[in-house]
Design a protein around this motif. Structure first.
Motif, PDB file in Angstrom:
ATOM      1  N   ASP A  31      58.169  -8.737  20.316  1.00 52.40           N
ATOM      2  CA  ASP A  31      58.478  -9.965  19.575  1.00 52.40           C
ATOM      3  C   ASP A  31      59.308  -9.692  18.321  1.00 52.40           C
ATOM      4  O   ASP A  31      59.020 -10.198  17.239  1.00 52.40           O
ATOM      5  CB  ASP A  31      57.192 -10.712  19.201  1.00 52.40           C
ATOM      6  N   ALA A  32      60.323  -8.850  18.453  1.00 50.97           N
ATOM      7  CA  ALA A  32      61.295  -8.537  17.400  1.00 50.97           C
ATOM      8  C   ALA A  32      60.698  -7.798  16.204  1.00 50.97           C
ATOM      9  O   ALA A  32      61.270  -7.779  15.120  1.00 50.97           O
ATOM     10  CB  ALA A  32      62.017  -9.792  16.929  1.00 50.97           C
ATOM     11  N   SER A  33      59.533  -7.166  16.400  1.00 56.61           N
ATOM     12  CA  SER A  33      58.966  -6.351  15.340  1.00 56.61           C
ATOM     13  C   SER A  33      58.240  -5.154  15.944  1.00 56.61           C
ATOM     14  O   SER A  33      58.003  -5.093  17.146  1.00 56.61           O
ATOM     15  CB  SER A  33      58.005  -7.175  14.469  1.00 56.61           C
ATOM     16  N   CYS A  34      57.904  -4.213  15.088  1.00 58.23           N
ATOM     17  CA  CYS A  34      57.195  -3.004  15.513  1.00 58.23           C
ATOM     18  C   CYS A  34      55.969  -2.832  14.625  1.00 58.23           C
ATOM     19  O   CYS A  34      56.088  -2.841  13.400  1.00 58.23           O
ATOM     20  CB  CYS A  34      58.089  -1.772  15.371  1.00 58.23           C
ATOM     21  N   GLY A  35      54.820  -2.675  15.250  1.00 60.61           N
ATOM     22  CA  GLY A  35      53.598  -2.424  14.502  1.00 60.61           C
ATOM     23  C   GLY A  35      53.617  -1.026  13.920  1.00 60.61           C
ATOM     24  O   GLY A  35      54.109  -0.086  14.539  1.00 60.61           O
ATOM     25  N   MET A  36      53.079  -0.898  12.706  1.00 68.39           N
ATOM     26  CA  MET A  36      53.029   0.381  12.016  1.00 68.39           C
ATOM     27  C   MET A  36      51.564   0.765  11.819  1.00 68.39           C
ATOM     28  O   MET A  36      50.774  -0.029  11.310  1.00 68.39           O
ATOM     29  CB  MET A  36      53.735   0.289  10.660  1.00 68.39           C
ATOM     30  N   TYR A  37      51.238   1.984  12.233  1.00 69.50           N
ATOM     31  CA  TYR A  37      49.871   2.483  12.146  1.00 69.50           C
ATOM     32  C   TYR A  37      49.861   3.827  11.441  1.00 69.50           C
ATOM     33  O   TYR A  37      50.863   4.533  11.419  1.00 69.50           O
ATOM     34  CB  TYR A  37      49.283   2.666  13.550  1.00 69.50           C
ATOM     35  N   VAL A  38      48.711   4.189  10.894  1.00 72.67           N
ATOM     36  CA  VAL A  38      48.522   5.480  10.260  1.00 72.67           C
ATOM     37  C   VAL A  38      47.279   6.107  10.876  1.00 72.67           C
ATOM     38  O   VAL A  38      46.280   5.423  11.104  1.00 72.67           O
ATOM     39  CB  VAL A  38      48.348   5.336   8.728  1.00 72.67           C
ATOM     40  N   GLY A  39      47.367   7.393  11.152  1.00 72.56           N
ATOM     41  CA  GLY A  39      46.220   8.105  11.700  1.00 72.56           C
ATOM     42  C   GLY A  39      46.649   9.333  12.454  1.00 72.56           C
ATOM     43  O   GLY A  39      47.785   9.778  12.349  1.00 72.56           O
ATOM     44  N   ASN A  40      45.744   9.849  13.244  1.00 74.39           N
ATOM     45  CA  ASN A  40      45.998  11.030  14.055  1.00 74.39           C
ATOM     46  C   ASN A  40      46.624  10.578  15.363  1.00 74.39           C
ATOM     47  O   ASN A  40      45.972   9.909  16.162  1.00 74.39           O
ATOM     48  CB  ASN A  40      44.691  11.778  14.297  1.00 74.39           C
ATOM     49  N   ALA A  41      47.864  10.950  15.590  1.00 71.21           N
ATOM     50  CA  ALA A  41      48.612  10.481  16.764  1.00 71.21           C
ATOM     51  C   ALA A  41      48.023  10.978  18.078  1.00 71.21           C
ATOM     52  O   ALA A  41      48.301  10.405  19.122  1.00 71.21           O
ATOM     53  CB  ALA A  41      50.071  10.911  16.655  1.00 71.21           C
ATOM     54  N   SER A  42      47.199  12.008  18.039  1.00 79.92           N
ATOM     55  CA  SER A  42      46.622  12.530  19.276  1.00 79.92           C
ATOM     56  C   SER A  42      45.312  11.838  19.648  1.00 79.92           C
ATOM     57  O   SER A  42      44.742  12.123  20.683  1.00 79.92           O
ATOM     58  CB  SER A  42      46.393  14.045  19.156  1.00 79.92           C
ATOM     59  N   ARG A  43      44.856  10.915  18.817  1.00 86.09           N
ATOM     60  CA  ARG A  43      43.605  10.216  19.089  1.00 86.09           C
ATOM     61  C   ARG A  43      43.863   8.837  19.660  1.00 86.09           C
ATOM     62  O   ARG A  43      44.988   8.373  19.729  1.00 86.09           O
ATOM     63  CB  ARG A  43      42.783  10.131  17.806  1.00 86.09           C
ATOM     64  N   ASP A  44      42.823   8.161  20.037  1.00 92.59           N
ATOM     65  CA  ASP A  44      42.895   6.827  20.623  1.00 92.59           C
ATOM     66  C   ASP A  44      43.468   5.815  19.632  1.00 92.59           C
ATOM     67  O   ASP A  44      43.191   5.884  18.428  1.00 92.59           O
ATOM     68  CB  ASP A  44      41.484   6.395  21.048  1.00 92.59           C
ATOM     69  N   GLN A  45      44.237   4.876  20.137  1.00 90.37           N
ATOM     70  CA  GLN A  45      44.864   3.864  19.287  1.00 90.37           C
ATOM     71  C   GLN A  45      43.835   3.061  18.500  1.00 90.37           C
ATOM     72  O   GLN A  45      44.099   2.623  17.390  1.00 90.37           O
ATOM     73  CB  GLN A  45      45.726   2.930  20.133  1.00 90.37           C
ATOM     74  N   SER A  46      42.647   2.893  19.034  1.00 86.06           N
ATOM     75  CA  SER A  46      41.631   2.076  18.361  1.00 86.06           C
ATOM     76  C   SER A  46      41.181   2.664  17.026  1.00 86.06           C
ATOM     77  O   SER A  46      40.643   1.950  16.186  1.00 86.06           O
ATOM     78  CB  SER A  46      40.423   1.871  19.274  1.00 86.06           C
TER      79      SER A  46
END
Length: 100
Positions: A31-46
């Protein structure tokens, strides 16, 4: 939008986790945007911490101004060192910026 603006946006996100050894994860466009997250990229998205969205045009510019693998980039007088990689969470692709 200038390249400088997109890199300033990236710097804002990089400052959040890189000091703590965590990663910035920029999700694939939706939808014309990108969600930004912080954390350990090797772990579960939750377990990632959501930090809002950026416009897809900014995300594309960030990808154009960085490269896969090691990056050393100066933004507004501050040097950032990170490794950019492509990752996959559940049903979507993402780009991870991990501290180097």
């Amino acid at each position: 939008m200038s390249a400088h603006e997109s890199l300033l946006s990236l710097a804002e996100y990089l400052e959040l986790p890189l000091r703590a050894g965590e990663s910035v994860i920029m999700m694939q466009e939706c939808d014309a945007s990108c969600g930004m997250y912080v954390g350990n990229a090797s772990r579960d998205q939750s377990v990632l911490v959501y930090h809002g969205t950026i416009a897809a045009s900014i995300a594309r510019e960030i990808v154009q101004r960085t490269r896969t693998g090691r990056n050393r980039i100066e933004i507004a007088g501050q040097v950032f060192r990170f490794v950019r990689s492509a990752i996959h969470f559940e049903d979507r692709g993402a780009v991870a910026f991990e501290p180097a």
